[in-house]
Design an enzyme around this catalytic site. Structure first.
Site, mmCIF file in Angstrom:
data_model
loop_
_atom_site.group_PDB
_atom_site.id
_atom_site.type_symbol
_atom_site.label_atom_id
_atom_site.label_comp_id
_atom_site.label_asym_id
_atom_site.label_seq_id
_atom_site.Cartn_x
_atom_site.Cartn_y
_atom_site.Cartn_z
ATOM 1 N N ASP A 675 34.399 8.416 1.169
ATOM 2 C CA ASP A 675 35.396 7.842 0.268
ATOM 3 C C ASP A 675 35.996 6.559 0.864
ATOM 4 O O ASP A 675 36.067 5.518 0.192
ATOM 5 C CB ASP A 675 36.479 8.910 0.048
ATOM 6 C CG ASP A 675 37.597 8.432 -0.847
ATOM 7 O OD1 ASP A 675 37.306 8.147 -2.028
ATOM 8 O OD2 ASP A 675 38.750 8.335 -0.374
ATOM 9 N N LYS A 679 35.599 2.514 -0.290
ATOM 10 C CA LYS A 679 36.745 1.635 -0.558
ATOM 11 C C LYS A 679 36.688 0.361 0.287
ATOM 12 O O LYS A 679 36.939 -0.736 -0.217
ATOM 13 C CB LYS A 679 38.047 2.388 -0.298
ATOM 14 C CG LYS A 679 38.307 3.431 -1.385
ATOM 15 C CD LYS A 679 39.456 4.320 -1.015
ATOM 16 C CE LYS A 679 39.766 5.330 -2.117
ATOM 17 N NZ LYS A 679 40.632 6.406 -1.640
#
Ligand code: ASP
Ligand code: MG
Length: 814
Positions: A675, A679
């Site tokens: 994750d 990003k």
């Protein structure tokens, strides 16, 4: 002196006529023109056609007409006058039946006979109403307009001979002081044949009377509030224009707004007699006042009208350049064949001429032109003659447009932003009408977009189509519903949630899904969801300012992003899989978004509602190059290491985060660092480092063997083993005043995520809870970084970020 005219729908039932009688009692007028009762003219025409076709059932239709008119007598005329009135009505209908019998026998109904047959509608209605008025103690006389309106013998739409007509009217009124009830629509030739003035011609009758008598005003009573800014069936927020000029009324009525029969305007315009359009069903309303000099119009335009279907013809070929007489031949041929041209446009390169005609004669127009230009086609001077009947015309009307720059710009901006392709444009040099030809499918979207751009400048309706009703999606629905009104008050933006869908069902409501119990509607009246069907429906609805909001987690929806943007539908999404997907797709989407000028917003991809993506983009776009970005981009890992730093063991902290719903169902999906990697990748790309996900160096938060545990349960059992290792790392860091944090970083095109020791000088040292942080070091922020910090996870903050992106879409639209 005032003349009234009531249309067929105003006299549709006896009750309505009673209302008109009351109105006339309060408003003394000199003459009233009535149409036939509603639907009667159509019925007379169809009866005549049946008789001419030899269908004996035409008689039944005559009986129906008889019943309807006799019923009206019974309802409206006092008892002691009824038998006389009924006898006249019966006699009149007998006469009609005789003529129809003749038509039936010779199987032919000439235009002359048809005009005569149609005259019965107005004759019957006006006779009955005049008797009804007398019964109500309103003295009046029935006037058959054939005695005063003289026309030529163009049956079906006869031309009025004004000098004679005016004299007849003036003489009649001079000797008849009582209120005159005048048959609309009909006249007669000098040899006494009955004629009609064209469908809708009763308005014209009132106008002829008004002009001849130099009336003070002519009031046309109809079933709408006046002339509206647009067709209210197509533009829900259309409104009545209180005033307009004759020219504007002419333009508006010419093009679809069937409020007034266009020829009506000419005689009154010449005599400078004001026309009022009023609503029979709302007599206290102001209606629309039509005069020579309509008063101040704050808007640059007066209205938008449209023709739903036209045929657009193109005559193309290089051989037309510089050749004189082509246009003359085109339009001469059309004229000879009785084809009327609605709009003409030719570019100065003379490569093609295009024009619009009624759709039912489009093919005929092609045929006759192909014959006319046979030689040119053989020689290749004219390459082709084509017709497209799936087109509409929209016209922007207003005398104020004259000499005002920027009107056309606003029109085409509104169309362009909504992906409406313009096929042809025409503006006369008188500058009170700009007409554009576009695809029929776009007509109503175009009307609404233009209407908003002119009549509600600054105010917009955003049509939101949401897909994904998980925690973020549901929070968003809630937020839109709670804030719709206040947003509209504050920003003049109506955020209208018109579609919602989860993986099973989809539901639409064009007025906006406002019920807090929306899930009930979805479950009970929702259709079966499939993403292609959902998107197709959005396309079919074709609403202006449409936004697809993707709150799903997977990649099923973003496979369609390109197709959605191509339709000029904006996209807002917290879903990171697209922007962290392949560079190829990333580039393609930006390309479409730029080319079509359609928004693609994803602020919530990183740090929920925190302005992280925006800040990075602003820095980059202003030419301030970014040297390094570093921070904590996973709310879950932020929470985990913040807790673990205090009094909980690593496994306890993880369990706590899990129980609070802060982690993925399998917490290893957070611990693996993917994750955070996505990003930082998104931010790196935003800063100009065009990396792929594989380029990001990822070190999971815990050793690799934990990821090999076959099930989540097995993982939880195994987890305490990690405690010793992680505690040791933490203690070592603590010994030199540092703490552990899961840091994402990019510098010189090298991106990485992993567990790092940070000291008290690090901006992330004092983070709490689920806080996110990004520190940007750039040309300008070179000694101390620019830091964005704050709560960066959770459905509510994410939804609020999505809502701000939706509002940004409104901002960039006209
Ligand atoms: N009755 C005629 C028609 O229907 C005239 C009118 O209503 O104005 O066209
Ligand atoms: Mg009418």
């Amino acid at each position: 002196m005032i003349i009234y005219k009531f249309g067929g729908s105003s006299v549709g039932t006896p009750d309505r006529i009673k209302g008109i009688i009351d109105l006339l009692r309060e408003n003394p007028v000199r003459a009233v023109v009535f149409s036939a009762f509603s639907g009667v003219t159509d019925q007379l025409i169809s009866t005549a056609r049946r008789a001419a076709a030899g269908i004996p059932e035409y008689v039944e239709e005559v009986r129906q007409l008889e019943r309807r008119h006799l019923d009206a007598v019974r309802e409206l005329v006092t008892v002691h006058q009824q038998s006389n009135a009924s006898a006249v009505v019966k006699m009149t209908l007998n006469e009609l039946e005789d003529i129809l019998q003749g038509v039936f026998l010779i199987r032919e109904c000439s235009p002359k006979t048809l005009d005569f047959i149609q005259s019965f509608g107005e004759r019957l209605s006006n006779f009955i109403i005049s008797r009804a008025l007398t019964s109500s103690n309103l003295p009046c006389e029935y006037l058959d307009a054939r005695t005063v309106i003289r026309t030529d013998a163009t049956f079906g739409s006869a031309l009025v001979q004004f000098p004679e007509t005016n004299a007849l009217i003036q003489a009649h009124f001079a000797s008849h002081p009582l209120l005159q009830i005048v048959t609309g629509f009909i006249g007669s030739t000098s040899s006494g044949d009955t004629t009609t003035l064209g469908r809708g011609g009763s308005d014209y009758t009132a106008s002829i009377l008004g002009a001849a008598l130099k009336a003070g005003e002519v009031h046309i009573w109809t079933d709408v509030d006046g002339v509206l800014t647009a067709d209210p069936r197509k533009v829900p927020n259309a409104f009545t224009q209180p005033e307009m000029t004759y020219i504007e009324a002419l333009e508006m009525s010419h093009f679809g707004a069937k409020v007034i029969y266009p020829p009506t305007i000419q005689p009154l315009m010449q005599a400078n007699i004001p026309i009022r359009i009023r609503n029979t069903f709302f007599p206290t309303g102001t209606g629309t006042l039509i005069t020579n000099l309509a008063s101040v119009n704050p808007d640059p335009i007066r209205g938008i009208s449209s023709i739903g279907q036209v045929g657009l013809l193109r005559v193309e070929g290089a051989g037309m350049i510089g050749v004189a007489g082509v246009a003359q031949r085109i339009f001469g041929t059309l004229a000879r064949n009785g084809i009327s041209v609605i709009l003409i446009s030719q570019a100065s390169s003379e490569q093609s001429v295009c024009f619009a005609v009624a759709p039912d004669v489009a093919q005929k127009a092609v045929d006759v032109l192909e014959v006319e230009f046979t030689t040119e086609r053989e020689l290749g001077r004219i390459a082709r003659i084509t017709a497209d009947t799936d087109t509409s015309i929209i016209a922007i009307v207003g005398e104020n447009m004259r000499n005002v720059p920027g009107i056309a710009g606003r029109v085409f901006q509104a169309l362009g932003q909504n992906g409406v392709n313009v096929m042809a444009i025409a503006q006369g040099s008188s500058e009170f009408n700009i007409s554009v030809v576009l695809s029929r499918a776009d007509e109503s979207k175009a009307l609404r977009a233009i209407h908003d751009a002119f009549f509600a400048p600054g105010s917009k309706t955003i049509h939101v189509f949401l897909v994904g009703l998980g925690r973020v999606g549901a929070a968003l629905v809630d937020m839109i519903q709670k804030n719709r009104e206040s947003i509209s008050d504050r920003m003049m933006v109506d955020v209208r949630l018109v579609g919602i869908a989860n993986s099973k069902q989809m539901y639409f409501d064009l007025n906006g899904i406002d019920d807090p119990d929306w899930s009930k509607h979805l479950a009970q009246s929702g259709g079966k969801m499939d993403i292609q069907g959902y998107l197709d429906h959005i396309k079919t609805l074709n609403l202006p300012n449409s936004v697809l909001v993707d709150c799903t987690a997977g990649t099923q929806v973003n496979a369609h992003y390109a197709e959605v943007l191509e339709q000029s539908i904006a996209i807002v999404t917290p879903n990171k899989t697209t922007n962290a997907g392949s560079m190829e797709q990333w580039r393609a989407l930006r390309e479409i978004s730029r080319k079509r000028q359609v928004p693609f917003f994803y602020e919530t991809n990183v740090g929920a509602a925190l302005p992280i993506v925006k800040t990075v983009r602003d820095q980059t776009e202003s030419g301030n190059s970014i040297i390094r970005m570093e921070g904590i981009l996973s709310g879950t890992l932020s929470y985990l290491f913040n807790r673990f730093g205090q009094d909980a063991s690593f496994s306890e902290a993880l369990k706590e985060a899990f129980d609070a719903g802060y982690t993925e169902p399998d917490p290893r999906d957070d611990l693996n660092g993917l994750d955070a990697a996505r990003k930082i990748l998104i931010l790196a790309r935003e800063a100009g480092w065009l990396l792929e996900l594989d380029d990001v160096h990822v070190t999971p938060a815990i050793p690799a063997r934990f990821f090999e545990a076959p099930t989540v349960d097995a993982f939880w059992k195994m987890l305490p083993e990690a405690d010793a290792e992680l505690s040791a790392r933490r203690n070592k860091a603590a010994a030199s005043g540092k703490k552990l944090a899961y840091i994402a970083k990019v510098e010189n095109g090298n991106a990485s995520v992993g567990l790092t020791e940070i000291d008290a000088n690090h901006p992330a040292y004092h983070l709490r809870e689920m806080d996110n942080l990004l520190a940007i070091t750039s040309d300008i922020y070179s000694t101390r970084p620019l830091v964005v910090m704050g709560p960066g996870a959770g459905p509510a903050v994410t939804a609020s970020g999505v809502l701000s992106d939706i509002l940004r879409v409104a901002e960039v639209r006209v």
